[in-house]
Design a protein around this motif. Structure first.
Motif, PDB file in Angstrom:
ATOM      1  N   HIS A 103       0.292   7.294  -3.209  1.00 58.24           N
ATOM      2  CA  HIS A 103       1.214   8.166  -2.469  1.00 58.24           C
ATOM      3  C   HIS A 103       2.578   8.283  -3.145  1.00 58.24           C
ATOM      4  O   HIS A 103       3.124   7.299  -3.655  1.00 58.24           O
ATOM      5  N   GLN A 134      -4.298  16.355  -4.600  1.00 57.57           N
ATOM      6  CA  GLN A 134      -4.664  15.542  -3.438  1.00 57.57           C
ATOM      7  C   GLN A 134      -4.121  16.151  -2.155  1.00 57.57           C
ATOM      8  O   GLN A 134      -3.008  16.653  -2.115  1.00 57.57           O
ATOM      9  N   SER A 136      -2.414  15.850   1.361  1.00 55.80           N
ATOM     10  CA  SER A 136      -1.509  14.882   1.979  1.00 55.80           C
ATOM     11  C   SER A 136      -0.962  15.512   3.243  1.00 55.80           C
ATOM     12  O   SER A 136      -1.273  16.659   3.566  1.00 55.80           O
ATOM     13  N   GLY A 137      -0.128  14.770   3.943  1.00 60.28           N
ATOM     14  CA  GLY A 137       0.464  15.281   5.174  1.00 60.28           C
ATOM     15  C   GLY A 137       1.330  16.501   4.938  1.00 60.28           C
ATOM     16  O   GLY A 137       1.579  17.285   5.840  1.00 60.28           O
ATOM     17  N   HIS A 176      -5.714   1.520   3.673  1.00 62.84           N
ATOM     18  CA  HIS A 176      -4.772   2.637   3.813  1.00 62.84           C
ATOM     19  C   HIS A 176      -5.281   3.819   2.983  1.00 62.84           C
ATOM     20  O   HIS A 176      -5.244   4.965   3.423  1.00 62.84           O
ATOM     21  N   THR A 177      -5.755   3.530   1.755  1.00 63.50           N
ATOM     22  CA  THR A 177      -6.447   4.504   0.895  1.00 63.50           C
ATOM     23  C   THR A 177      -7.634   3.756   0.267  1.00 63.50           C
ATOM     24  O   THR A 177      -7.951   2.640   0.672  1.00 63.50           O
ATOM     25  N   PHE A 205      -0.723   4.017   9.103  1.00 61.12           N
ATOM     26  CA  PHE A 205      -1.204   5.306   8.603  1.00 61.12           C
ATOM     27  C   PHE A 205      -2.501   5.050   7.841  1.00 61.12           C
ATOM     28  O   PHE A 205      -2.504   4.354   6.835  1.00 61.12           O
ATOM     29  N   ASP A 207      -5.070   6.922   5.686  1.00 61.70           N
ATOM     30  CA  ASP A 207      -5.242   8.189   4.973  1.00 61.70           C
ATOM     31  C   ASP A 207      -6.740   8.445   4.752  1.00 61.70           C
ATOM     32  O   ASP A 207      -7.313   8.089   3.727  1.00 61.70           O
ATOM     33  N   ASN A 209      -8.219  11.167   4.145  1.00 62.12           N
ATOM     34  CA  ASN A 209      -8.462  12.072   3.002  1.00 62.12           C
ATOM     35  C   ASN A 209      -8.523  11.318   1.674  1.00 62.12           C
ATOM     36  O   ASN A 209      -9.043  11.837   0.689  1.00 62.12           O
ATOM     37  N   SER A 210      -7.951  10.100   1.639  1.00 60.81           N
ATOM     38  CA  SER A 210      -7.918   9.310   0.402  1.00 60.81           C
ATOM     39  C   SER A 210      -8.839   8.092   0.479  1.00 60.81           C
ATOM     40  O   SER A 210      -8.603   7.089  -0.187  1.00 60.81           O
TER      41      SER A 210
END
Length: 315
Positions: A103, A134, A136-137, A176-177, A205, A207, A209-210
């Motif tokens: 990130h 990537q 991300s938010g 987290h990822t 958080f 993630d 998506n990751s």
């Protein structure tokens, strides 16, 4: 007539390019202004080990005769301030840089430090993610320039024997990822957890998506608790310095929320119904938190819908 059309088109293109350039300059100016008032503050933790606070993820630093090791580097516009804070500690410029994950609030300064000669290290998946676009938010994060990429990557972890200490870098799978690392200074008894640990300022958080999953965040907390003692100093990804007791509270919160969501899923409850139960309400107390109760519960719900991740194998 053709000349007029051509002239109009040229004028239109010139106006459009000027507007685009103006928008880019405005965007860059806003980005710079956003960090203009940020101060980088250092907190010594042990001999030759400190934490730096600024904007973005907390930075760990180890320094001494063998060089300076930086853990994460926040946002690119802050690099000069971070370098100044490092110099104020009496440390040499950064020799080694380790990213806890990909990130941008933890790796945004990579290009600057890479160009300045730092050797960048991270988990295999960090480099893979930084190589491509990537989600991300904020939308889509572009691929990173080559100077920002980790040049040394690992699958399970590595050890650095520097400045009279053993620095252990350990991959924590799908938390987290999918590329999280924790860093442990054995002699100094200091541990950096990256965003596997948000301390007293936000719910976690995850993630998705990751490759993140709440099961992995809980597993990482359990693993770290087996490594630390009451004298250990724990650097969270965000928030103030923590103790083992703080991490125990965090682990218990994770277990409680995961347990409540698992039970509700087994009863066939929908995501909306589980969110309405407010299983994270006890810990959802910061109105300015990055992740609020409903968002965290959604991430837990979706994490538990996925089958447990299979063992990753090195490429």
């Amino acid at each position: 007539m053709p000349r007029t059309k051509s002239g109009s088109l040229a004028a239109l293109l010139l106006a459009t390019s000027s507007l685009t350039l103006s928008a880019c300059n405005q965007s860059n100016a806003q980005e710079t202004d956003r960090f203009a008032t940020v101060e980088i503050k250092a907190e010594p933790l042990a001999e030759g080990v400190a934490v730096l606070y600024g904007a973005g993820g907390n930075i760990g630093i180890s320094y001494g005769p063998d060089g300076t090791v930086l853990i994460d580097d926040q946002f690119a516009p802050l690099t000069p301030k971070i370098q100044a804070a490092i110099a104020e500690l009496g440390a040499e410029p950064v020799t080694y840089l380790i990213n806890t994950h990909w990130h941008g609030d933890h790796s945004g300064g990579n290009e600057n430090f890479g160009k300045a000669g730092a050797l960048i290290m991270a988990h295999d998946h960090v480099r893979e993610r930084m190589l491509g676009i990537q989600k991300s938010g904020r939308g889509n994060d572009p691929a990173s320039p080559v100077e920002a990429l980790p040049t040394v990557t690992y699958h399970d972890g590595l050890k650095l024997h520097l400045n009279g200490d053993e620095v252990r870098v350990m991959h924590m799978k799908h938390g987290h990822t999918d590329g999280d690392s924790v860093i442990f200074w054995k002699k100094a008894n200091v541990l950096h957890m990256g965003d596997l640990f948000f301390n007293k300022m936000s719910l976690p958080f995850i993630d998705l998506n990751s490759g993140g999953n709440v099961r992995g965040v809980l597993a990482a907390a359990e693993k770290v608790l087996g490594m630390v003692d009451d004298d250990s100093k724990i650097i969270p990804g965000h928030g103030p310095m923590a103790t083992k007791a703080d991490l125990v509270e965090y682990r218990d919160m994770l277990k409680t929320v995961i347990g409540a969501v698992e039970k509700a899923q087994a009863e066939g409850k929908s995501l909306n119904a589980v969110q309405a139960m407010k299983p994270a309400a006890r810990w959802d107390i910061n109105p300015d938190a990055f992740i609020k109760g409903d968002a965290f519960v959604e991430a837990v719900y979706k994490s538990l819908e996925q089958p447990p991740h299979q063992e990753d194998h090195p490429h």
